[in-house]
Design an enzyme around this catalytic site. Structure first.
Site, short mmCIF file in Angstrom:
data_model
loop_
_atom_site.label_atom_id
_atom_site.label_comp_id
_atom_site.label_asym_id
_atom_site.label_seq_id
_atom_site.Cartn_x
_atom_site.Cartn_y
_atom_site.Cartn_z
N ASP A 5 0.89 -0.92 0.00
CA ASP A 5 -0.07 0.06 -0.09
C ASP A 5 0.92 1.23 0.12
OD1 ASP A 5 -1.64 1.98 0.87
OD2 ASP A 5 -3.00 0.79 1.70
N ILE A 6 0.65 2.18 -1.07
CA ILE A 6 1.83 3.28 -0.89
C ILE A 6 1.20 4.47 0.13
CG2 ILE A 6 2.54 2.85 -3.42
CD1 ILE A 6 0.72 5.28 -4.26
N GLU A 45 -12.36 2.50 -0.22
CA GLU A 45 -11.80 3.37 -0.96
C GLU A 45 -11.56 2.85 -2.61
OE1 GLU A 45 -7.93 4.23 1.15
OE2 GLU A 45 -8.76 5.37 2.27
N HIS A 87 -10.23 -6.55 -1.81
CA HIS A 87 -8.82 -6.59 -1.34
C HIS A 87 -8.72 -6.94 0.41
CE1 HIS A 87 -10.01 -2.62 -1.16
NE2 HIS A 87 -8.84 -2.29 -0.01
N HIS A 126 -6.23 -6.33 3.54
CA HIS A 126 -5.17 -5.55 4.04
C HIS A 126 -4.31 -6.35 5.01
CE1 HIS A 126 -6.41 -1.44 2.90
NE2 HIS A 126 -7.73 -2.17 2.97
#
Length: 133
Positions: A28-29, A87, A92, A94
């Site tokens: 995650d950027i 978002e 997905h 995390h």
């Protein structure tokens, strides 16, 4: 096409951690903490529990060695797992190195890491997985 589909297709660069025929994992950027990884199915499905049944269990099995590597690579109590999905409309997981429940608080400010810091985090995880970049 979601931003995650563009990352999977290679249209947007990413700090890739792992990939197989069904899943793609990358940093995650804008992480909650350093070492925060996203695991996404290659099929574009908005909601996590709309992901086909044959993917759900395999997604956790794909994520397991990544989570173990995160625990080795970063000082943490464990690798936490969260499904939020607000978002980006692409299901997905995390994977986040955590020391307390607040480390999974998505209302906190996110880190703004440099490309060098992200590359270093990627290399730590890959090394802990026994892979070289």
């Amino acid at each position: 096409m979601t931003i995650f589909s563009k990352i999977i297709a290679g249209d947007i660069p990413a700090y890739k951690i792992a990939e197989d025929n069904r899943f793609f994992a990358f940093l995650d950027i804008f992480p909650l903490v350093e070492g925060h990884v996203l695991v996404v199915p290659k099929i574009e499905v908005d909601k996590f529990f709309d992901v086909p049944d044959d993917y759900l269990g395999r997604m956790l099995l794909f994520a397991k060695p990544i989570a173990k590597a995160i625990e080795k690579a970063f000082p943490c109590n464990r690798c936490g797992l969260s499904v939020v999905g607000l978002e980006v409309p692409h299901a997905h997981l995390h994977l986040v190195p955590i020391n307390g429940v607040n480390d999974l608080n998505f209302t906190r400010g996110k880190l703004k890491l440099t490309p060098e810091q992200l590359k270093a985090a990627q290399e730590k995880i890959l090394k802990a997985m026994g892979k070289q970049q």
